[in-house]
Design a protein around this motif. Structure first.
Motif, short mmCIF file in Angstrom:
data_model
loop_
_atom_site.label_atom_id
_atom_site.label_comp_id
_atom_site.label_asym_id
_atom_site.label_seq_id
_atom_site.Cartn_x
_atom_site.Cartn_y
_atom_site.Cartn_z
N TYR A 208 38.70 24.14 -68.73
CA TYR A 208 40.01 24.79 -68.80
C TYR A 208 40.27 25.25 -70.23
O TYR A 208 40.37 24.44 -71.15
N PHE B 269 55.45 32.39 -60.77
CA PHE B 269 54.62 31.27 -60.31
C PHE B 269 53.22 31.75 -59.98
O PHE B 269 52.22 31.16 -60.41
N PHE C 235 49.90 30.66 -62.16
CA PHE C 235 48.85 29.85 -61.53
C PHE C 235 47.51 30.56 -61.59
O PHE C 235 46.47 29.95 -61.92
N ASP D 27 46.02 30.37 -65.15
CA ASP D 27 45.45 29.10 -65.56
C ASP D 27 44.28 28.67 -64.67
O ASP D 27 43.26 28.19 -65.17
N TYR D 28 44.42 28.84 -63.37
CA TYR D 28 43.40 28.32 -62.45
C TYR D 28 42.15 29.18 -62.42
O TYR D 28 41.02 28.66 -62.36
N TYR E 285 43.17 22.03 -60.85
CA TYR E 285 44.22 22.49 -59.94
C TYR E 285 45.56 21.87 -60.36
O TYR E 285 46.59 22.57 -60.41
N SER F 243 47.01 23.40 -63.56
CA SER F 243 47.43 24.79 -63.35
C SER F 243 48.72 24.85 -62.54
O SER F 243 49.62 25.64 -62.83
N GLN F 244 48.81 24.01 -61.50
CA GLN F 244 50.01 24.00 -60.67
C GLN F 244 51.21 23.49 -61.46
O GLN F 244 52.31 24.02 -61.33
N THR F 245 51.00 22.48 -62.31
CA THR F 245 52.08 21.96 -63.13
C THR F 245 52.59 23.01 -64.11
O THR F 245 53.79 23.15 -64.32
N ALA G 264 52.44 26.27 -63.72
CA ALA G 264 53.16 27.30 -62.97
C ALA G 264 54.55 26.80 -62.57
O ALA G 264 55.54 27.55 -62.62
N ASN G 265 54.64 25.54 -62.17
CA ASN G 265 55.95 24.97 -61.83
C ASN G 265 56.89 24.98 -63.02
O ASN G 265 58.09 25.24 -62.88
#
Length: 272
Positions: free
Chosen positions: A127, A210, A214, A217-218, A231, A234-236, A238-239
């Protein structure tokens, strides 16, 4: 004992008892170690003093202003800034000891260090923001200063800089619980900066924010190569991008929520 260099290690803290010793001990060559504490209720201050730091109390000003205040308290003009959850590797200690004397004799304004992230207990491998992220952390206080923002501050300078190769480590958030608590705090601080700048809410952008955050980053930043940890990070991220926009919209629609939220953060010990 490593020979000391005429520089000050600065760490800003609040309730960092579990981390501060490792951070301070990782810089054995600093002639001075300074902790600027904003009201710890745990053993941070006592532990910092036991590990050779001079402790100064300063009520929280925001990340940028707090770091700039800390610079005024240093006995040396050259400053190494670390967070309590960061520490130097042996390789970086050796490199700094070899290269800093010449750097400090010149007219450079700052030095760039590379930060590697430890996430969910293990180093990230692919990452991009977590592997060799370049950060200006060593500087001359008369040639650089931190941006005056409450959160996501950066070191501002005009002069020359050099880059070091070996990394320092960031042991990021012991769990996702701590990460979500930090998201709440950082969002609140960012929104207050937006309020001062009278930024428009632009809520229509939120669904796209969002998705784009995502994907960035992902996929583009290779989070997917770090498996489920990639994952999760990346999700954190975006949130966080979405939540701070929703929170800012709420501040504009219901100004009373600014005070009630501040009180809730204080009761929870999250007002920094």
């Amino acid at each position: 004992m490593a020979p000391t260099l005429p520089l000050t290690l600065v760490v800003i803290t609040r309730n960092e008892a579990q981390k501060i010793a490792r951070c301070l001990d990782s810089v054995p060559f600093a002639a001075e170690k300074l902790v600027v504490d904003s009201g710890s209720t745990d053993d941070t201050v006592a532990i910092a003093q036991a590990h050779g730091a001079r402790v100064v109390h300063q009520t929280w000003l925001g990340f940028g202003p707090q770091r700039n205040f800390a610079a005024t308290q240093c006995s040396h003009p050259w400053i190494l800034a670390l967070d309590a959850d960061e520490f130097l590797t042996d390789a970086l200690i050796d490199e700094l000891q070899q290269r800093l004397p010449a750097l400090m004799e010149g007219d450079a304004a700052a030095a760039i260090l590379r930060r590697h992230l430890i996430y969910m207990g293990k180093p990230m491998r692919w990452y991009r923001p977590a592997v060799g992220e370049k950060m200006a952390r060593f500087y001359h206080r008369d040639r650089a200063r931190w941006s005056d923002v409450r959160v996501h501050e950066s070191l501002q300078f005009q002069g020359a800089s050099v880059t070091f190769n070996a990394p320092f480590l960031h042991d990021n958030n012991p769990s996702l619980v701590e990460k979500q608590l930090k998201v709440l705090l950082y969002s609140e601080l960012k929104c207050r900066d937006w309020l001062e700048k009278k930024k428009s809410a632009r809520m229509w952008q939120t669904p796209f924010v969002f998705m784009l955050a995502f994907i960035k980053d992902y996929l583009l930043r290779l989070g997917f190569l770090d498996g489920w940890r990639g994952y999760a990070i990346s999700q954190t991220a975006a949130n966080y991008a979405v939540y701070k926009r929703m929170r800012y919209y709420e501040m504009l629609q219901n100004p009373a929520s600014r005070e009630t939220a501040a009180e809730a953060l204080t009761r929870s010990g999250l007002d920094h």
